[in-house]
Design a protein around this motif. Structure first.
Motif, PDB file in Angstrom:
ATOM      1  N   SER A   3       0.637  -1.270   0.056  1.00  0.00           N
ATOM      2  CA  SER A   3      -0.035   0.172   0.165  1.00  0.00           C
ATOM      3  C   SER A   3       0.996   1.166   0.101  1.00  0.00           C
ATOM      4  O   SER A   3       0.511   2.249  -0.332  1.00  0.00           O
ATOM      5  CB  SER A   3      -1.012  -0.001   1.177  1.00  0.00           C
ATOM      6  N   VAL A  39      -8.853 -10.436  -5.600  1.00  0.00           N
ATOM      7  CA  VAL A  39      -9.141  -9.419  -5.024  1.00  0.00           C
ATOM      8  C   VAL A  39     -10.505  -9.513  -4.418  1.00  0.00           C
ATOM      9  O   VAL A  39     -10.537  -9.066  -3.327  1.00  0.00           O
ATOM     10  CB  VAL A  39      -9.180  -8.100  -5.943  1.00  0.00           C
ATOM     11  N   CYS A  91      -6.692  -7.094   4.082  1.00  0.00           N
ATOM     12  CA  CYS A  91      -6.715  -5.841   3.432  1.00  0.00           C
ATOM     13  C   CYS A  91      -5.338  -5.857   2.845  1.00  0.00           C
ATOM     14  O   CYS A  91      -5.153  -5.290   1.611  1.00  0.00           O
ATOM     15  CB  CYS A  91      -6.559  -4.959   4.685  1.00  0.00           C
ATOM     16  N   VAL A 151      -4.773  -5.135  -1.311  1.00  0.00           N
ATOM     17  CA  VAL A 151      -4.242  -4.146  -1.923  1.00  0.00           C
ATOM     18  C   VAL A 151      -2.978  -4.814  -2.748  1.00  0.00           C
ATOM     19  O   VAL A 151      -2.780  -4.236  -4.015  1.00  0.00           O
ATOM     20  CB  VAL A 151      -3.527  -3.245  -0.775  1.00  0.00           C
ATOM     21  N   TYR A 167      -4.813  -6.169  -5.967  1.00  0.00           N
ATOM     22  CA  TYR A 167      -5.476  -5.022  -6.691  1.00  0.00           C
ATOM     23  C   TYR A 167      -4.284  -4.250  -7.545  1.00  0.00           C
ATOM     24  O   TYR A 167      -4.362  -3.778  -8.842  1.00  0.00           O
ATOM     25  CB  TYR A 167      -5.985  -3.799  -5.817  1.00  0.00           C
ATOM     26  N   GLU A 168      -3.210  -4.046  -6.919  1.00  0.00           N
ATOM     27  CA  GLU A 168      -1.830  -3.468  -7.529  1.00  0.00           C
ATOM     28  C   GLU A 168      -1.437  -4.425  -8.764  1.00  0.00           C
ATOM     29  O   GLU A 168      -1.192  -3.918  -9.950  1.00  0.00           O
ATOM     30  CB  GLU A 168      -0.689  -3.250  -6.688  1.00  0.00           C
ATOM     31  N   MET A 200     -14.620  -2.826  -8.420  1.00  0.00           N
ATOM     32  CA  MET A 200     -13.840  -2.932  -7.367  1.00  0.00           C
ATOM     33  C   MET A 200     -14.020  -1.735  -6.221  1.00  0.00           C
ATOM     34  O   MET A 200     -14.021  -1.861  -5.036  1.00  0.00           O
ATOM     35  CB  MET A 200     -12.378  -3.249  -7.655  1.00  0.00           C
ATOM     36  N   VAL A 245     -15.240  -1.645  -2.367  1.00  0.00           N
ATOM     37  CA  VAL A 245     -14.661  -1.203  -1.168  1.00  0.00           C
ATOM     38  C   VAL A 245     -15.539  -0.141  -0.695  1.00  0.00           C
ATOM     39  O   VAL A 245     -15.520   0.077   0.679  1.00  0.00           O
ATOM     40  CB  VAL A 245     -13.437  -0.536  -1.746  1.00  0.00           C
ATOM     41  N   SER A 294      -5.975   3.126  -0.027  1.00  0.00           N
ATOM     42  CA  SER A 294      -4.664   2.677  -0.543  1.00  0.00           C
ATOM     43  C   SER A 294      -5.342   2.183  -2.176  1.00  0.00           C
ATOM     44  O   SER A 294      -4.800   2.482  -2.896  1.00  0.00           O
ATOM     45  CB  SER A 294      -4.309   1.350   0.152  1.00  0.00           C
ATOM     46  N   ILE A 295      -6.612   1.557  -2.012  1.00  0.00           N
ATOM     47  CA  ILE A 295      -7.142   1.189  -3.247  1.00  0.00           C
ATOM     48  C   ILE A 295      -7.248   2.504  -4.312  1.00  0.00           C
ATOM     49  O   ILE A 295      -7.147   2.456  -5.481  1.00  0.00           O
ATOM     50  CB  ILE A 295      -8.431   0.384  -3.281  1.00  0.00           C
ATOM     51  N   TYR A 296      -7.939   3.491  -3.813  1.00  0.00           N
ATOM     52  CA  TYR A 296      -8.017   4.400  -4.447  1.00  0.00           C
ATOM     53  C   TYR A 296      -6.717   5.276  -4.869  1.00  0.00           C
ATOM     54  O   TYR A 296      -6.737   5.900  -6.058  1.00  0.00           O
ATOM     55  CB  TYR A 296      -9.111   5.767  -3.859  1.00  0.00           C
ATOM     56  N   THR A 316      -5.438   3.479  -7.759  1.00  0.00           N
ATOM     57  CA  THR A 316      -6.188   3.765  -9.055  1.00  0.00           C
ATOM     58  C   THR A 316      -6.000   4.998  -9.787  1.00  0.00           C
ATOM     59  O   THR A 316      -5.539   5.161 -10.983  1.00  0.00           O
ATOM     60  CB  THR A 316      -7.639   3.461  -8.676  1.00  0.00           C
TER      61      THR A 316
END
Length: 575
Positions: free
Chosen positions: A112, A135, A144, A148, A151-152, A177, A181, A210-212, A215
């Motif tokens: 992350s 994911v 979590c 992350v 997802y990366e 996704m 979240v 972290s996801i946002y 992205t």
């Protein structure tokens, strides 16, 4: 995985072995008549590899659906390995020489905090699908760090030319996704509060950010590994909404500023100092530009509503409503109109609030959003506070919802309001206290609703009379205290809706004809009466005392003049 799918996988493999055996010279003359070229063999191998990947992928989904989550994760990982190996073999690259070939868990647990790496080579569409399912599994189990990390990896695969993922498929997968979240955050915020849930909530918020962040970095229009301005803008909007729900106002302001810059709007629009004419000319250039402005305005209006910044809220609302040519989603337009209606309510502009709530209700209804019922409640409340004679349920849009369980109480409330039935009105409020008072915004205005209907009942009650006791008015209002009746009457007098005065000593309301003067015992009595009409409570009490003193003095003079002169002189000396 079904039995038929297992059978298909075994059939393809055995069939290939049979064909290989036939080509070795042990077959019949008929078999020998077929000549297989190298291209045919490559195509057959490719088809076999594609079938193997497909079967492995659906095997993994079957394990997931059966609750075998650990096995499903391993099988999804095997899909990635299989496809990479196949692509490497097809490209003529030694698997051992390329690190990316077995790139299943490249990043660390602290991914992350790491920057995005280069796009992954040799990963195809099945790798993209498999990692996307991984994911989802991590989000499902609230793992979590793994979510992350994978997802990366998903973003790196999507940005690779080898994967051949269409932009629409990438956008759909990313939005899915992000929605997952966001739903985690919404569900955690509505759950019970405890130390464990608070810790989980913090982890989920960190996961979401972290996801946002990943992205936004991946699709940044200038510095991303897969530049996509449209997806970047939409992701920023979603991120801003998430920050609003997480009450991260400082970060939200930064997101809004980035959105303003990206849409070509001056940053001082945030402070509400932009010239309206220049704004209108810039926002009307294209429908896309107008739409972006309204979507940003929706975030601004939410932010300023939470910060109680009325000046900026009013500026942002009027700016959004001045946009021409924008085509926002009906839900976005409804949000702007709903918050605008609340702004008008706080300014006691009930007529404008009614119009805004009605438009918000129609927009929510067009979007199929259940929030339409909430806005319908607000519309009903605003129309009653405006003392409008028009029943909001007379419109065909609202009539369809009048029998909804959430709206029935408001329907009955409107009927009692228009009938000036204070007894039924208060009874409905008490009976449906939970359904009505659960909404904080409605709860804030219940006192105003009661005051409005009580005012209507007062005007109806005193209509035939020139004088009426305050106690009688109190009985017509379900026996509220006389002090409350007096307060309502004073408000009516000050607002110019009632021409009269209050005799506090006698507890009587004295109505006056329009333009007629009060014929009291003296001019001071008349002046005192005027003070009652326009003065404060202290001034009215003082005026009443002055009137009482004047009346006693007048009575003393009358009695003294009627008695013997000696008695009168003695009285004067005594006084």
């Amino acid at each position: 995985m079904s039995d038929s799918e297992d059978y298909e996988y075994e059939y393809d493999e055995s069939d290939q072995e049979a064909m290989d055996a036939g080509s070795g010279g042990g077959g019949s003359d008929e078999d020998a008549s077929f000549v297989y070229t190298d291209d045919d063999e490559d195509n057959a191998n490719n088809d076999e590899g594609e079938v193997a990947l497909e079967n492995a992928y659906y095997n993994a989904k079957g394990e997931r659906d059966s609750g075998e989550l650990d096995e499903a994760r391993e099988t999804f990982e095997s899909v990635v390995r299989m496809e990479v190996e196949q692509n490497k073999k097809e490209a003529g690259v030694d698997i051992a020489e390329e690190e990316d070939a077995m790139d299943v868990e490249v990043t660390t647990a602290s991914s992350s905090k790491t920057l995005l790496l280069a796009p992954l080579k040799f990963h195809g569409p099945w790798s993209y699908k498999a990692v996307k399912q991984l994911v989802k599994l991590h989000l499902r189990s609230l793992n979590c760090d793994s979510a992350v990390k994978d997802y990366e990896r998903l973003l790196r695969i999507a940005s690779s030319a080898d994967a051949k993922i269409s932009p629409n498929a990438v956008e759909k997968g990313v939005n899915n996704m992000l929605d997952r979240v966001a739903s985690l955050i919404n569900n955690s915020s509505s759950g019970n509060s405890s130390s464990n849930s608070e810790t989980t909530s913090q982890q989920q918020e960190a996961l979401a950010q972290s996801i946002y962040d990943l992205t936004l970095k991946a699709f940044h229009p200038t510095s991303g590994i897969a530049p996509n301005e449209r997806l970047w803008f939409k992701t920023n909007l979603k991120y801003g909404q998430l920050l609003y729900e997480m009450n991260e106002t400082a970060k939200l302001q930064l997101v809004i500023r980035d959105l303003l810059v990206s849409s070509g709007q001056p940053t001082d629009i945030l402070e509400g100092t932009t010239n309206n004419s220049s704004f209108s000319s810039e926002s009307n250039t294209t429908s896309t530009g107008g739409t972006h402005v309204m979507e940003i305005a929706a975030l601004q209006i939410q932010l300023y509503s939470r910060l109680k910044d009325t000046k900026k809220l009013r500026a942002a609302y009027h700016r959004a409503m001045s946009v021409r040519g924008g085509i926002p989603h009906p839900r976005t337009l409804a949000l702007i109109q709903e918050l605008g209606g609340k702004m008008h309510m706080s300014q006691r502009s009930f007529d404008e609030a009614s119009q805004a709530f009605f438009q918000a209700f129609k927009s929510y209804d067009e979007a199929g959003d259940r929030s339409r019922l909430r806005c319908l409640k607000y519309l009903v409340m605003a129309s009653m506070l405006h003392a409008s004679s028009i029943n909001p349920f007379d419109s065909h849009e609202a009539r369809a919802h009048r029998d909804d369980p959430e709206i029935v109480a408001m329907t009955n409330l409107v009927q009692a309001f228009h009938n000036d039935d204070i007894q039924s009105f208060e009874k409905i409020l008490k009976k449906n206290e939970g359904r009505i008072m659960d909404d904080e915004f409605v709860r804030e205005h219940v006192a105003d609703l009661l005051r409005t209907i009580r005012t209507q009942v007062i005007m109806r009650t005193i209509g035939p009379y020139t004088k009426i006791r305050l106690v009688k008015i109190s009985k017509s209002l379900n026996g509220i205290p006389v002090e409350d009746v007096e307060s309502l009457l004073v408000s009516l007098i000050l607002d110019g809706k009632l021409n009269g005065r209050i005799d506090q000593v006698g507890g009587v309301l004295v109505k006056q004809a329009q333009g007629a003067a009060d014929t009291g015992p003296s001019s001071s009595d008349t002046n005192a009466g005027k003070q009652v009409e326009v003065g404060s409570v202290e001034a009215r009490n003082t005026a009443s005392i002055q009137r009482l003193i004047g009346a006693l003095a007048h009575l003393t003079d009358t009695v003294s003049n009627a008695g013997p002169r000696t008695s009168f002189h003695h009285h004067q000396q005594f006084m």
